[in-house]
Design an enzyme around this catalytic site. Sequence first.
Site, PDB file in Angstrom:
ATOM      1  N   HIS A  86       0.677  -1.087  -0.020  1.00  0.00           N
ATOM      2  CA  HIS A  86      -0.035  -0.006  -0.094  1.00  0.00           C
ATOM      3  C   HIS A  86       0.931   1.194  -0.100  1.00  0.00           C
ATOM      4  O   HIS A  86       1.783   1.390   0.544  1.00  0.00           O
ATOM      5  CB  HIS A  86      -1.062  -0.106   1.251  1.00  0.00           C
ATOM      6  N   GLU A 157      -4.213   1.871  -7.323  1.00  0.00           N
ATOM      7  CA  GLU A 157      -4.643   2.948  -6.296  1.00  0.00           C
ATOM      8  C   GLU A 157      -3.761   4.140  -6.772  1.00  0.00           C
ATOM      9  O   GLU A 157      -2.417   4.352  -6.348  1.00  0.00           O
ATOM     10  CB  GLU A 157      -4.412   2.846  -5.098  1.00  0.00           C
TER      11      GLU A 157
END
Length: 237
Positions: A86, A157
Amino acid sequence: MKLVCCNFKMNLLKDDIENYIKVIHNYVDKNNLIIFPSIPYINDFKQNGFIVGSQNISFNEFGSITGDTSILQLKEMGITYTIIGHSERRKYFNDDIYIKEKINLALNNNVKVILCIGESIKTNEQETYAILKKEIDDAFLNNTNLIKNDNLIIAYEPIWSIGSGLIPDNTCLTNTINYIKDYVFNTYKVKIKVLYGGSVNISNIDSLQEINEIDGYLIGSFSLKPENILDLSTRIM
Ligand code: 13P
């Protein structure tokens, strides 16, 4: 129904978790809902029949690594998935350098991976693709023989979209997701699913749903309220 992944990040307390579970208990399609709570609450969701994942794993199975949590410990808690790479972990914990090891540990222990990739600033398509290609290669090289069609999912993302309320336009997003799928297939012979993450909410979900190439969503702040997730589920049936 598309996959809905709720990344709570470092949010919510016990009372919130109990309320959350009450509200989403009857979520229509629990097989396509994955909850990524903070570690102390993984068990609460697991015991109530939800598919759970961790937001991170250590780069080692055991050892003198204060504050980290082993894939083996998380597996004992019942995780099916783990998020790896992430952008917040890459930023605060230098995760770029551990991606390869973490993927290796997860897949060797039969835990599925959601690998996050994304460019930090809005830029032209060719520059974006070069960044994505590098992040894919960093993850896939040396793990090529472990990665199968369904044990690794990529979450695209764009970092500029996370928490900003901004999302890429549909043409751009379609092209980028196709780029990721084609690149992985042509280079590593694996057919992967791609999720979109970044400011997903009730006001942009209908537009995102027009993109068939998106296989699901990785949702941050909007997922912190269980009512939001129920609302969203009625739009993606
Ligand atoms: P937001 O939905 O809050 O933009 O966060 C997205 C994200 O980082 C999910 O992993």
